[in-house]
Scaffold this active site. Structure first.
Site, PDB file in Angstrom:
ATOM      1  N   ASP A  13       0.824  -1.237   0.075  1.00 53.34           N
ATOM      2  CA  ASP A  13       0.043  -0.095  -0.005  1.00 53.34           C
ATOM      3  C   ASP A  13       0.906   1.184   0.158  1.00 53.34           C
ATOM      4  O   ASP A  13       0.570   2.100  -0.965  1.00 53.34           O
ATOM      5  CB  ASP A  13      -1.158  -0.029   1.238  1.00 53.34           C
ATOM      6  CG  ASP A  13      -2.049  -0.920   1.165  1.00 53.34           C
ATOM      7  OD1 ASP A  13      -2.598  -1.189   0.153  1.00 53.34           O
ATOM      8  OD2 ASP A  13      -2.322  -1.627   2.303  1.00 53.34           O
ATOM      9  N   ARG A  92      -1.693   4.528  17.044  1.00 54.57           N
ATOM     10  CA  ARG A  92      -1.723   5.264  15.725  1.00 54.57           C
ATOM     11  C   ARG A  92      -1.656   6.912  16.079  1.00 54.57           C
ATOM     12  O   ARG A  92      -0.705   7.544  15.484  1.00 54.57           O
ATOM     13  CB  ARG A  92      -3.105   5.042  15.475  1.00 54.57           C
ATOM     14  CG  ARG A  92      -3.275   3.820  14.560  1.00 54.57           C
ATOM     15  CD  ARG A  92      -2.079   3.566  13.398  1.00 54.57           C
ATOM     16  NE  ARG A  92      -2.236   2.183  12.653  1.00 54.57           N
ATOM     17  CZ  ARG A  92      -1.343   1.240  13.235  1.00 54.57           C
ATOM     18  NH1 ARG A  92      -0.464   1.329  14.320  1.00 54.57           N
ATOM     19  NH2 ARG A  92      -1.168   0.151  12.460  1.00 54.57           N
ATOM     20  N   ASP A 121      -7.755   2.838  11.173  1.00 54.54           N
ATOM     21  CA  ASP A 121      -6.479   3.535  11.144  1.00 54.54           C
ATOM     22  C   ASP A 121      -6.338   4.897  10.295  1.00 54.54           C
ATOM     23  O   ASP A 121      -5.871   5.652  10.924  1.00 54.54           O
ATOM     24  CB  ASP A 121      -5.415   2.808  10.711  1.00 54.54           C
ATOM     25  CG  ASP A 121      -5.101   1.718  11.573  1.00 54.54           C
ATOM     26  OD1 ASP A 121      -5.230   1.624  12.767  1.00 54.54           O
ATOM     27  OD2 ASP A 121      -4.087   0.910  11.238  1.00 54.54           O
ATOM     28  N   SER A 170      -2.939  -9.913   6.808  1.00 51.09           N
ATOM     29  CA  SER A 170      -2.239  -8.578   7.401  1.00 51.09           C
ATOM     30  C   SER A 170      -2.235  -8.614   8.618  1.00 51.09           C
ATOM     31  O   SER A 170      -2.885  -8.800   9.547  1.00 51.09           O
ATOM     32  CB  SER A 170      -3.649  -7.670   6.934  1.00 51.09           C
ATOM     33  OG  SER A 170      -3.213  -6.398   7.371  1.00 51.09           O
TER      34      SER A 170
HETATM   35  N1  ARG Z   1      -8.761  -4.170  14.206  1.00 49.86           N
HETATM   36  C1  ARG Z   1      -7.417  -3.362  15.037  1.00 49.86           C
HETATM   37  C2  ARG Z   1      -7.537  -1.983  15.375  1.00 49.86           C
HETATM   38  O1  ARG Z   1      -8.351  -1.461  14.655  1.00 49.86           O
HETATM   39  C3  ARG Z   1      -6.226  -4.109  14.497  1.00 49.86           C
HETATM   40  C4  ARG Z   1      -5.904  -3.803  13.055  1.00 49.86           C
HETATM   41  C5  ARG Z   1      -4.615  -4.045  12.849  1.00 49.86           C
HETATM   42  N2  ARG Z   1      -4.226  -4.141  11.545  1.00 49.86           N
HETATM   43  C6  ARG Z   1      -3.714  -5.378  10.679  1.00 49.86           C
HETATM   44  N3  ARG Z   1      -3.476  -5.234   9.581  1.00 49.86           N
HETATM   45  N4  ARG Z   1      -3.718  -6.496  11.241  1.00 49.86           N
HETATM   46  O2  ARG Z   1      -7.301  -1.644  16.338  1.00 49.86           O
END
Ligand code: ARG
Length: 417
Positions: A13, A92, A121, A170
């Protein structure tokens, strides 16, 4: 000359974002920023190599200490969202702040991320960035990119991508948690293979005990040895992970309303959260504990939203700080069978009297067993009224209910006493 700072990982990405920011958004120069919140070394190598191949100016910022501090605020707030201790979520705002700092130092006109339009995110990054007057760009979302399109585009352009490092899942890793999603895990009914785990071993019959020391709700030492937050978390991830502690598999309700299946590993977080709540159980009063659950839940919600600097959070932390004044002491945790089980706790602030609670003593101080008789008579009184039970005891049903009391006058309950 216009310049944009891109949150850069070296994955597909963010790699395709580099030429797109020039071609589609007209920037003269792109700089890449990778923020260290405790990812494995290999991720920095990947970012570094890809940046070099792209001829991208690449900055690496170490924000581990700051992130670890925030994670420990999460411990004081017993913070989990649907069972998830918020590793990605809390990281984040820290990452976004660090990127904004570089962007400002480097005279950038914009900031960009490679998040899709489906996840959390994008919201967390932009909440921080929109505090500034820099242009905020989300190429993957705004151009409606798919993974297949990105792969084709990368091949066409000869971009340095190997289709991601961790197989088809991911993965997002930092000090506080490792999350795995996508591919076969998208079927909620699919039992994950043990290959998705990296931090946790399969539990064995072995066990081990450690003693964690807390000061004002912050974990500061293990088995008497002091640790800085980053080292403490790393140490516990390693140790608790070797006992298989801290795996969760949740159907997570994302901010946009989507439900997504997430698998997490968080050995240190599980250990510290269990230990912290155990110590609170010893030192806080029942009403503090009950009320704090609501406070904690709100803290976790703001944490999940990436809004840890909201005024509400400051207010919640005011309450939390007041309660944590007494959350000082030790908790013994036993790692066993994939669990971090609290087995002992001690504090000079214990709101507890062994003497009073003991089954072995008859009268302590001014309190004797029979003193509870009066309390027992009143307990459930309104329930008896409402269920019509008391009427049966009454001779004349038209008269108000009378209770045999020794002094205290109880009426029909409507005075609010
Ligand atoms: N769903 C989780 C959050 O929003 C983690 C997402 C993590 N991303 C990944 N590519 N595994 O905090």
């Amino acid at each position: 000359m216009t310049r944009v700072a891109l949150a850069f990982s070296g994955g597909l990405d963010t790699t395709v974002c580099v030429p797109l920011l020039e071609e589609e958004y007209g920037y003269d120069e792109v700089i890449g920023v990778t923020v260290d919140v405790g990812q494995p070394e290999s991720e920095f190598d990947e970012a570094e190599e890809t940046a070099e191949a792209l001829d991208l100016d690449h900055y690496v910022v170490d924000a581990k200490a700051e992130f670890a501090d925030l994670c420990l605020e999460g411990v004081r707030a017993n913070a989990t969202y649907q069972g998830y201790p918020l590793g990605t979520a809390l990281a984040r705002p820290v990452i976004a702040e660090a990127i904004l700092e570089v962007a400002t130092e480097q005279d950038c006109d914009g900031v960009a991320h490679g998040c899709t339009g489906k996840g959390n995110d994008q919201l967390r990054f932009e909440a921080v960035w929109r505090d500034s007057d820099l242009e905020v760009i989300a190429p993957v979302r705004e151009l409606g990119l798919t993974r297949e399109w990105e792969q084709e585009y990368a091949a066409e352009k000869g971009l340095p991508v190997e289709g991601g490092s961790g197989g088809d899942w991911s993965i997002d890793t930092n000090l506080w948690s490792r999350s795995v999603e996508g591919d076969d895990l998208e079927d909620p009914n699919y039992v994950p293979s043990t290959e998705i785990y990296d931090w946790t071993d399969e539990p064995t019959g072995e066990s081990e005990e450690i003693e964690i020391t807390f000061e004002n709700g912050y974990p500061v030492a293990i088995d008497g040895q002091q640790y800085e937050p980053v080292e403490l978390i790393e140490y516990l991830n390693e140790l608790a992970g070797s006992y298989g502690v801290g795996r969760t598999d949740v159907m997570e309700d994302r901010m946009l309303g989507l439900k997504v299946r997430e698998n997490y590993e968080h050995p240190a977080a599980t250990t510290l959260l269990n230990a912290h709540e155990t110590l609170e159980g010893l030192v806080l009063t029942q009403e503090e504990r009950e009320f704090k659950q609501q406070i904690d839940q709100q803290w976790a919600k703001k944490g999940y939203e990436g809004l840890v600097d909201a005024p509400l959070v400051d207010a919640l932390e005011g309450f939390i700080a007041e309660t944590q004044k007494r959350v000082t002491g030790t908790v013994t945790i036993r790692f066993e069978g994939g669990k971090a089980r609290p087995v002992a706790r001690d504090s000079e602030y214990a709101a507890y009297s062994a003497e009073h609670a003991s089954f072995d003593t008859e009268t302590v101080g001014k309190i004797a067993q029979e003193d509870a008789t009066g309390v027992a008579k009143y307990h459930g009184f309104q329930r008896r009224l409402a269920n019509g039970v008391l009427e049966d005891e009454d001779e004349d049903e038209s008269e108000p209910v009378e209770l045999a009391t020794d002094g205290g006058n109880v009426d029909d309950g409507e005075t609010g006493n």
